[in-house]
Design an enzyme around this catalytic site. Structure first.
Site, mmCIF file in Angstrom:
data_model
loop_
_atom_site.group_PDB
_atom_site.id
_atom_site.type_symbol
_atom_site.label_atom_id
_atom_site.label_comp_id
_atom_site.label_asym_id
_atom_site.label_seq_id
_atom_site.Cartn_x
_atom_site.Cartn_y
_atom_site.Cartn_z
ATOM 1 N N GLY A 12 73.060 3.512 8.765
ATOM 2 C CA GLY A 12 73.176 2.397 9.693
ATOM 3 C C GLY A 12 74.055 1.329 9.088
ATOM 4 N N GLY A 14 75.372 -3.005 9.586
ATOM 5 C CA GLY A 14 75.194 -4.278 10.263
ATOM 6 C C GLY A 14 75.961 -5.345 9.533
ATOM 7 N N SER A 15 75.645 -6.576 9.834
ATOM 8 C CA SER A 15 76.389 -7.660 9.207
ATOM 9 C C SER A 15 76.179 -7.653 7.702
ATOM 10 C CB SER A 15 75.927 -8.984 9.792
ATOM 11 O OG SER A 15 74.529 -9.090 9.661
ATOM 12 N N PHE A 16 75.062 -7.138 7.276
ATOM 13 C CA PHE A 16 74.746 -7.166 5.852
ATOM 14 C C PHE A 16 75.546 -6.142 5.071
ATOM 15 C CE2 PHE A 16 71.873 -4.481 8.218
ATOM 16 C CZ PHE A 16 72.046 -3.271 7.581
ATOM 17 N N GLY A 17 76.013 -5.116 5.742
ATOM 18 C CA GLY A 17 76.695 -4.052 5.026
ATOM 19 C C GLY A 17 76.333 -2.718 5.644
ATOM 20 N N VAL A 19 74.339 1.083 5.131
ATOM 21 C CA VAL A 19 73.330 1.803 4.361
ATOM 22 C C VAL A 19 73.625 3.302 4.422
ATOM 23 C CG1 VAL A 19 70.885 2.244 4.049
ATOM 24 C CG2 VAL A 19 71.624 0.054 4.950
ATOM 25 N N LYS A 34 72.342 0.560 -0.057
ATOM 26 C CA LYS A 34 72.969 -0.439 0.804
ATOM 27 C C LYS A 34 74.223 -0.936 0.093
ATOM 28 C CE LYS A 34 71.130 -4.812 2.643
ATOM 29 N NZ LYS A 34 69.824 -5.413 2.967
ATOM 30 N N ASP A 125 60.661 -12.424 8.832
ATOM 31 C CA ASP A 125 61.388 -11.681 9.865
ATOM 32 C C ASP A 125 60.656 -10.385 10.197
ATOM 33 O OD1 ASP A 125 63.350 -11.395 11.730
ATOM 34 O OD2 ASP A 125 64.885 -10.673 10.352
#
Lengths: 729, 399
Positions: A12, A14-17, A19, A34, A125
């Site tokens: 997957g 996302g903005s974080f990077g 995985v 990640k 969260d």
């Protein structure tokens, strides 16, 4: 460190990077890694460090286990335990969960929260997406991106973080909150799992922020749920944080006390997996990790700073050094040219012709730039090496795509990461001359698909190179062999449609090429769009007949087609009313373009000008397959066409903007060709403008391709300004 | 009743401390199968933690805290605890961190001393605890906990002073910062402070990043102390800073140390350090190389150091020379430097200013005349510039 892991497919992003799944070579264990690109943001590395230090102080079977982290190049790798069951959100895809499952998950979550809270951590969260399951049904809390570590068990937090639908009222009100905020989020998560979505999910997230503190807390209602479940949710969703029970207290609640074993959750995992594979998305969607080669850019080596001084009057020494430095540049460039034309196979005929015409000028410019080493080279010559290497960038991007990237998504990611892509260019360049076309022999649908996307995404990169650059660069760029080679090549790349195949041989003259191009780039998509926009059956039919007739014309006589178009354009233009109605902006834009085209090399005839514009236009519009396939998928194509050149920042545009979009650079260029003659008079006045243009934004250097988008926007604004200055031209 | 209760608790606190101490002393001897000792230790430490900071359910009893802190100090438990922290089980390490931090925070009611009382006591009697905490960076197991304690304790100047002025002594005794510190005596470079460079440079990412964080706190939280210290040890400090941090192979270290350097130099408190730093041509060279690094954020952070050189109105001969020699290159390079940063207004303004400033330089080195008494360039540490003259430059840079 990184060598200890065998990278597998992507899980997957996302903005974080991103995985990935990976294998630990030493233990054979599967892990999740990640990758966070630290170059990607200005943010202090400390924030990411924070997350790691928080994770590394967690050791609980209810929290995703952290193993290790290290930096590789500019990427931070965070190694975590792999949980093959997916997130609770994934498990919700087949539909809401049964209460029995929810009770188990809630119990496990409470155990995890109790652990976190007792060690002074607030997750902040909690939601289905952040709860992971192992294949055996273990439940673990994940994603500590916004979690907080309290130094003192009694201290409170004020920071406004979380995801709106799940946020506790006291967090939104920023009045200070503690562990109880996680309990609220847990209650919302329970409802999310029961109903498939969090409460108020139909409301805009920003509005939800007002509703949560103001309205009554949501409740689970209806006979579908047990009294205990409803009571559990009601306890969690108490607006008074103080009266919300702690995780430990909730563990004693009947709802979770009666919950079954985690093994039962394997059903859920299996169900979700069946659902996924039923959609047959799995296989085609798998993306494998691909090592990003990072090589030192040697493009600048000639420009290294000079610090060694032997003589105080070192001006001479400097010159000498510079000269030799330039020499290196030149040599490298010569190496590149063959690699550039070598990369083309399909469009050989057209390419060769272009080369014959223009190889000379390129060589001249290159040479002259290298023989005059010092100060004055700034205006004309300096951009040269930059340009050539930049063109390489785009060429390479394509190459990379065709060889190694299996999906469209990957392509876009690669391309948009302008800097890293560019960085590896120069060194890698000459090594793989023929790589470009290898993958297109198969002609599978996947290939076509990512081909389309890639061209769309790639557009913004090429654009600035031509558009806002100064006149000498412009001509050089648009006429240089690599460029045209690369270009015609890319156009030919998608499986050639039957219509264009037989007439391939007639495409020998420039006019024919142009004509065909007009058809492919303008006429055909316009018809397709018109077709899509017309509802009336009769009108549609009429339109399609014209389209058919035109496509026949294109097949038989592309030269005539061009002349016809040209005449139409000329006439429209000569009628002031029509011109202002149909091409108001284009008039200005054309003027602008011509100004760029005309200036210093005045000996260029108008035909040359036309050609330059034409090749430029070819660059501006993404290469797409001609006629037939286009007609079959009008929306696809038009969205790419319209969005890519005009607003590269927004990858999806409405089809309606395609032809009439005044920003469409292709049209702009077409206009400019028409206007060349009319504008000789203005030329003198505008010549000084070219000096200004030198300073315009959008000049791109290798590694800065993404500036192109911004350059484009600024360019648009500038041209508007010009329009105001010379309303008639 | 109350009397009995109090005595009972007192005995418990003392017992607890003694038990922990005994267990800790036993720990290193029992290699491997010491799970029972570990278990007992963990339990006692958890209990201690609960006494000191309470639990979500139970409030702390100030009385009990006072007793426990008193006994911990009386029994000299802290040094043993710190020395053994890497041997403790996972959760016990975190408990230990909480315990020590809480002790360091402890104040007698009505106390007015700058540092908390217990910490002051520790610094007087057992300053080596601070050194031992720093040495926690030697191991991955202890780095997190020790770093956590240190970073909180670094709120206090006295703690920073212990780290800065630590010197190996023949008696093995750590310096008493309340009595015998000579701030004008140059460091031998063997004290604990200099080990931070090694930890940052050679540790794994986690430890290195934590050590850097601590290093940064040390430099930025105690400006007066540190600027005095750096001035005294200028060549040594920048030799290490440049060669180990700025030239580091690690992207993170390089980027963070450039950023820290920019922050420190632009701080008013570090004015003297800044003027000496920007006098050096070698420093300029190094920063200019960083401008050409192939990673954007390294370039960006280097820019914020480079601008200080260019903004200095009293550039040393050497710095001027290097700038002039590269004038054309800079004028070519700067306009295209990080062009995508159009949103960053401050950066764009500064870049535009820099282009102007470089454009205003003479075209050839021949036009430069080495100032009196400074022939041969500013060297690595001129420093003798009149302070008033320089004030303008720093103001300009800061604005």
């Amino acid at each position: 460190m990184a060598e200890d892991y065998q990278m597998l497919e992507e899980l997957g992003s996302g903005s974080f990077g991103t995985v990935y799944r990976a294998l630990c070579k030493r233990t054979g264990e599967t892990v999740a890694i990640k990758h966070i690109d630290l170059e990607g943001s200005d943010d202090d590395i400390r924030e990411i460090q924070q997350e790691i230090s928080l994770l590394s102080t967690c050791s609980s079977e209810y929290v995703t286990r952290y193993r290790n982290s290290f930096v590789r190049g500019t990427k931070l790798w965070i190694v975590m335990e792999y949980l093959g069951g997916g997130s609770c959100l994934d498990l919700l895809k087949p539909g809401p969960m049964a209460e029995a499952y929810i009770a188990i998950i809630m119990r496990e979550l409470l155990l995890g929260l109790d652990y976190l809270h007792s060690t002074g951590k607030i997750h902040r969260d909690i939601k289905a997406a952040n709860i992971l399951l192992s294949e055996t049904g273990q439940v673990k809390i994940a994603d500590f991106g916004v979690a907080a570590q309290l130094t003192n068990i009694k201290s409170q937090r004020l920071t406004f973080v979380g995801t709106p639908f799940w946020m506790a009222p006291e967090v939104i009100q920023e009045a200070g909150y503690d562990f109880h905020a996680d309990i609220w989020s847990l209650g919302i998560t329970a409802m999310e799992m029961a109903m498939g979505e969090p409460p108020r999910s139909d409301v805009h997230p920003m509005k939800v922020l007002f509703l949560i503190p103001k309205e009554k807390p949501p409740r689970l209602e209806g006979g579908k749920w047990s009294k205990e479940f409803k009571d559990f949710v009601a306890l969690c969703l108490n607006k008074d944080a103080e009266r919300r029970p702690s995780a430990r207290a909730l563990l004693k609640h009947g709802f979770v006390r009666r919950a079954g074993k985690t093994d039962i959750l394997q059903h859920l995992v299996r169900k979700a997996r069946d659902y996924e594979s039923g959609g047959s998305r799995r296989d085609s969607d798998v993306r494998y990790y691909e090592e990003t080669l990072r090589e030192m850019s040697s493009a600048d080596e000639g420009d290294e700073w000079i610090f060694d001084t032997i003589r105080p009057s070192s001006a001479k020494g400097t010159v000498k050094k510079l000269a030799s430095a330039q020499h290196t540049v030149k040599r490298r460039k010569l190496e590149r040219i063959p690699s550039g034309d070598g990369s083309d196979v399909e469009g050989a005929a057209a390419a060769l012709e272009d080369m014959k015409l223009d190889a000379g000028p390129l060589g001249d410019i290159a040479n002259s730039s290298n023989t005059t080493p010092t100060k004055d080279l700034s205006t004309i010559r300096t951009p040269k090496p930059r340009l050539s290497s930049q063109r390489k960038v785009s060429a390479l991007t394509i190459r990379k795509i065709s060889i190694s990237s299996p999906t469209a998504r990957r392509v876009s990611r690669k391309v948009s990461g302008g800097t890293p892509t560019a960085r590896k260019i120069s060194a890698q360049q000459p090594k793989q001359p023929l790589g470009l076309d290898m993958s297109f022999g198969n002609g599978t649908s996947t290939v076509r698909q990512f081909k389309r996307v890639s061209s769309g995404h790639q557009q913004p990169q090429q654009q600035p190179q031509l558009k806002p650059s100064s006149p000498p660069q412009q001509t050089a760029a648009s006429t240089s062999p690599q460029d045209s080679v690369f270009d015609s090549d890319s156009e030919n790349k998608p499986p050639a449609p039957p219509t264009s195949a037989p007439s391939q041989q007639t495409q020998t003259t420039k006019e024919a090429l142009l004509g065909r191009r007009c058809f492919v780039k303008c006429i055909d998509p316009s018809f397709a769009e018109g077709q899509a926009a017309t509802a009336d059956r009769q009108k549609r039919e009429a339109l399609s007949r014209v389209a058919e007739a035109w496509s026949y014309l294109d097949e038989v006589d592309p030269e005539g087609e061009l002349i016809l178009l040209k005449t139409i354009m000329d006439r429209i233009q000569s009628d002031p009313k029509l011109a202002s109605a149909l091409l108001p902006q284009r008039v200005a834009a054309a003027q602008l373009a011509s100004l760029r085209m005309n200036s210093p090399s005045k000996k260029r005839t108008s035909t040359m000008g036309v050609e330059a514009g034409e090749v430029g236009a070819r660059d501006m519009t993404p290469p797409t397959s001609p006629s037939k396939p286009a007609r079959r998928q009008p929306t696809d194509r038009s969205s790419i066409l319209s969005s890519a050149p005009s607003s590269p920042t927004k990858p999806s545009g409405s089809p309606g903007k395609l032809v009439m979009n005044p920003q469409n650079p292709h049209l702009r260029r077409m206009r400019s060709n028409q206007q060349l003659a009319a504008e000789k008079a203005v030329e003198e006045r505008e010549k000084e403008r070219t000096v200004m243009e030198e300073k315009m934004p959008g000049r791109v250097e290798p590694g800065m391709e993404h500036v192109g988008m911004l350059g484009d926007v600024l360019y648009g604004r500038w041209s508007e300004g010009l329009q105001a200055r010379w309303p008639k031209a | 009743m109350a009397f009995l209760f109090g005595r009972n608790r007192q005995r418990t606190a003392q017992d607890m401390v003694r038990t922990v101490k005994e267990l800790l002393l036993r720990l290193p001897k029992e290699e491997g199968a010491s799970s029972k000792t570990e278990e007992e230790l963990s339990r006692n430490l958890t209990q201690m933690k609960a006494t000191l900071q309470g639990t979500p359910e139970v409030e702390v009893a100030p009385d009990a805290v006072t007793q426990l802190v008193h006994h911990i100090l009386a029994e000299s438990l802290l040094p043993i605890l710190v020395d053994n922290i890497h041997r403790l089980p996972f959760e016990a390490r975190k408990d230990t961190q909480t315990i020590i931090s809480n002790v360091f925070r402890f104040r007698n009611p009505g106390s007015t001393s700058p540092e908390p009382d217990a910490l002051k006591e520790v610094l007087r009697q057992q300053p080596e605890i601070i050194i031992a905490l720093c040495n926690g960076y030697d191991r991955r197991e202890s780095a997190g906990a020790c770093g956590g304690i240190l970073k909180e304790a670094l709120k206090w100047d006295a703690v920073a002073a212990v780290i800065l002025y630590d010197e190996p002594s023949p008696t093995g005794k750590t310096i008493d910062i309340y009595n015998d510190v000579d701030v004008t005596a140059p460091s031998t470079g063997k004290g604990i402070f200099w080990s931070f460079f090694t930890w940052i440079d050679t540790s794994s990412f986690e430890v290195s990043a934590d050590a850097f964080d601590c290093f940064r706190l040390l430099l930025t939280k105690h400006k007066q102390l540190v600027s005095q210290y750096i001035s005294t040890n200028f060549p040594l400090f920048f030799d290490k800073y440049n060669s180990i941090l700025i030239k580091s192979d690690s992207y993170v270290t390089k980027r963070q140390s450039l950023k820290l350097l920019g922050e420190v130099l632009l701080d008013r408190q570090f004015y003297e350090v800044m003027t000496r730093y920007v006098d050096s041509g070698e420093n300029l060279k190094l920063i200019m190389y960083q401008l050409k690094d192939d990673r954007r954020m390294v370039q960006y952070e280097a820019f914020h150091v480079f601008k200080i050189f260019a903004a200095n109105p009293n550039k040393s001969f050497e710095v001027q020379k290097f700038l002039v020699m590269n004038k054309q290159r800079l004028l070519k390079f700067l306009p295209r430097f990080l062009e995508e940063r159009t949103e960053d207004e401050q950066f764009c303004d500064e870049k535009a200013w820099l282009v102007k400033a470089v454009g205003g330089l003479p075209d050839s080195v021949a036009a430069l005349r080495p100032p009196e008494g400074r022939v041969g360039g500013g060297g690595s540490g001129g420093g003798g510039m009149p302070a008033q003259q320089q004030q303008a430059s720093s103001a300009q840079v800061r604005s």
